[in-house]
Design a protein around this motif. Structure first.
Motif, PDB file in Angstrom:
ATOM      1  N   GLN A   1       6.749 -18.819  -0.944  1.00  0.00           N
ATOM      2  CA  GLN A   1       7.231 -17.687  -0.134  1.00  0.00           C
ATOM      3  C   GLN A   1       7.823 -18.184   1.182  1.00  0.00           C
TER       4      GLN A   1
ATOM      5  N   ARG B   1       2.540 -16.080   2.151  1.00  0.00           N
ATOM      6  CA  ARG B   1       1.171 -16.411   1.763  1.00  0.00           C
ATOM      7  C   ARG B   1       1.124 -17.595   0.804  1.00  0.00           C
TER       8      ARG B   1
ATOM      9  N   ARG C   1       0.849  -1.215   0.000  1.00  0.00           N
ATOM     10  CA  ARG C   1       0.000   0.000   0.000  1.00  0.00           C
ATOM     11  C   ARG C   1       0.875   1.253   0.000  1.00  0.00           C
TER      12      ARG C   1
ATOM     13  N   ARG D   1     -10.579   1.071   3.139  1.00  0.00           N
ATOM     14  CA  ARG D   1      -9.763   0.221   2.246  1.00  0.00           C
ATOM     15  C   ARG D   1     -10.641  -0.340   1.143  1.00  0.00           C
TER      16      ARG D   1
ATOM     17  N   PHE E   1       2.619 -12.439   5.394  1.00  0.00           N
ATOM     18  CA  PHE E   1       3.723 -13.052   4.654  1.00  0.00           C
ATOM     19  C   PHE E   1       4.301 -14.154   5.526  1.00  0.00           C
TER      20      PHE E   1
ATOM     21  N   LYS F   1      -6.442 -10.703  -5.666  1.00  0.00           N
ATOM     22  CA  LYS F   1      -5.521 -11.796  -6.002  1.00  0.00           C
ATOM     23  C   LYS F   1      -4.179 -11.569  -5.306  1.00  0.00           C
TER      24      LYS F   1
HETATM   25  P1  AMP Z   1      -3.213  -7.555   3.445  1.00  0.00           P
HETATM   26  O1  AMP Z   1      -3.080  -6.151   3.892  1.00  0.00           O
HETATM   27  O2  AMP Z   1      -2.191  -8.486   4.098  1.00  0.00           O
HETATM   28  O3  AMP Z   1      -4.618  -8.084   3.560  1.00  0.00           O
HETATM   29  O4  AMP Z   1      -2.857  -7.585   1.890  1.00  0.00           O
HETATM   30  C1  AMP Z   1      -3.612  -6.850   0.930  1.00  0.00           C
HETATM   31  C2  AMP Z   1      -3.341  -7.395  -0.461  1.00  0.00           C
HETATM   32  O5  AMP Z   1      -1.946  -7.252  -0.773  1.00  0.00           O
HETATM   33  C3  AMP Z   1      -3.626  -8.878  -0.656  1.00  0.00           C
HETATM   34  O6  AMP Z   1      -4.983  -9.121  -0.960  1.00  0.00           O
HETATM   35  C4  AMP Z   1      -2.701  -9.214  -1.822  1.00  0.00           C
HETATM   36  O7  AMP Z   1      -3.230  -8.747  -3.052  1.00  0.00           O
HETATM   37  C5  AMP Z   1      -1.476  -8.369  -1.517  1.00  0.00           C
HETATM   38  N1  AMP Z   1      -0.498  -9.100  -0.676  1.00  0.00           N
HETATM   39  C6  AMP Z   1      -0.130  -8.785   0.604  1.00  0.00           C
HETATM   40  N2  AMP Z   1       0.796  -9.642   1.056  1.00  0.00           N
HETATM   41  C7  AMP Z   1       1.017 -10.538   0.055  1.00  0.00           C
HETATM   42  C8  AMP Z   1       1.850 -11.686  -0.063  1.00  0.00           C
HETATM   43  N3  AMP Z   1       2.637 -12.099   0.943  1.00  0.00           N
HETATM   44  N4  AMP Z   1       1.814 -12.363  -1.246  1.00  0.00           N
HETATM   45  C9  AMP Z   1       1.033 -11.952  -2.262  1.00  0.00           C
HETATM   46  N5  AMP Z   1       0.209 -10.902  -2.212  1.00  0.00           N
HETATM   47  C10 AMP Z   1       0.189 -10.176  -1.053  1.00  0.00           C
END
Ligand code: AMP
Length: 193
Positions: free
Chosen positions: A93, A89, A37, A134, A87, A58
């Protein structure tokens, strides 16, 4: 070092708990969602590529998030430890993270899995969407995609750590303080230097 993976589906409360754990245990918080972000806010090339993928709910490619984590580990060489939030995910990874930590003569102590039922998750995510604005929390089809990505690609990460004897399940339903106490007690029970 103390290295924790805070794990759970979208809406399980990982971000909230991670912030509290950072204060309690003096760790560095690494959230790939927050890092992505911030790339988007700064209008970087990486951010522009990631945005459309995130908007669909995705997963962004493994090499992108692994690269970001690698940079952060290098930038924080003196850290007492890290809390990984969102992470790894995917199993790929997770394997990359093991490699990165091995190069630094350290490893993951445990994965802490916040257990929350699916119905409760959707309610929590939609509420967070209203509160924080968000985009990916506000559209029901994006929320469904994120939960499906979690079930298909991310849930197997738990087995990856189980196979190494490094998985701690914590009930993710209750007050923020109650859950925080449970997680903190699990961490205090770990042997680390
Ligand atoms: P989060 O804030 O962790 O819910 O992440 C928001 C979005 O960022 C997710 O829906 C993914 O599109 C992307 N994202 C965050 N972390 C990862 C990751 N470790 N691997 C792949 N995409 C990620």
């Amino acid at each position: 070092m103390l290295n924790i993976v805070l794990f759970g589906p979208p809406g399980a409360g990982k971000g909230t708990q991670a912030k509290k754990l950072v204060d309690e245990f003096g760790l560095i918080h690494l959230s790939t969602g927050d890092l992505l972000r911030s790339e988007i806010e700064n209008n970087t090339e990486l951010g522009n590529k990631a945005k459309s993928i995130m908007d669909e709910g995705k997963l962004v490619p493994d090499e992108v998030v692994v690269g970001m984590i690698c940079n952060r580990l290098d930038q924080n060489k003196e850290a007492k430890g890290f809390i990984f939030d969102g992470f790894p995910r995917t199993r790929e990874q997770a394997a990359s993270l093991d490699e990165l930590l091995k190069e630094k003569n350290t490893s993951i102590n445990t994965l802490i899995s916040l257990e929350v039922e699916r119905k409760e998750l959707v309610d929590r995510i939609m509420k967070r969407g209203e509160e924080l604005g968000r985009h990916d929390d506000q559209d029901p089809s994006v929320v469904t995609n994120r939960i499906n990505e979690y079930l298909e690609k991310t849930e197997p990460v738990k087995d990856y750590y189980k196979e190494q004897g490094k998985c701690t399940e914590v009930d993710g339903v209750g007050s923020i303080e109650e859950i925080f106490e449970k997680i903190s007690n699990e961490i205090r029970g770990l042997e680390y230097t």
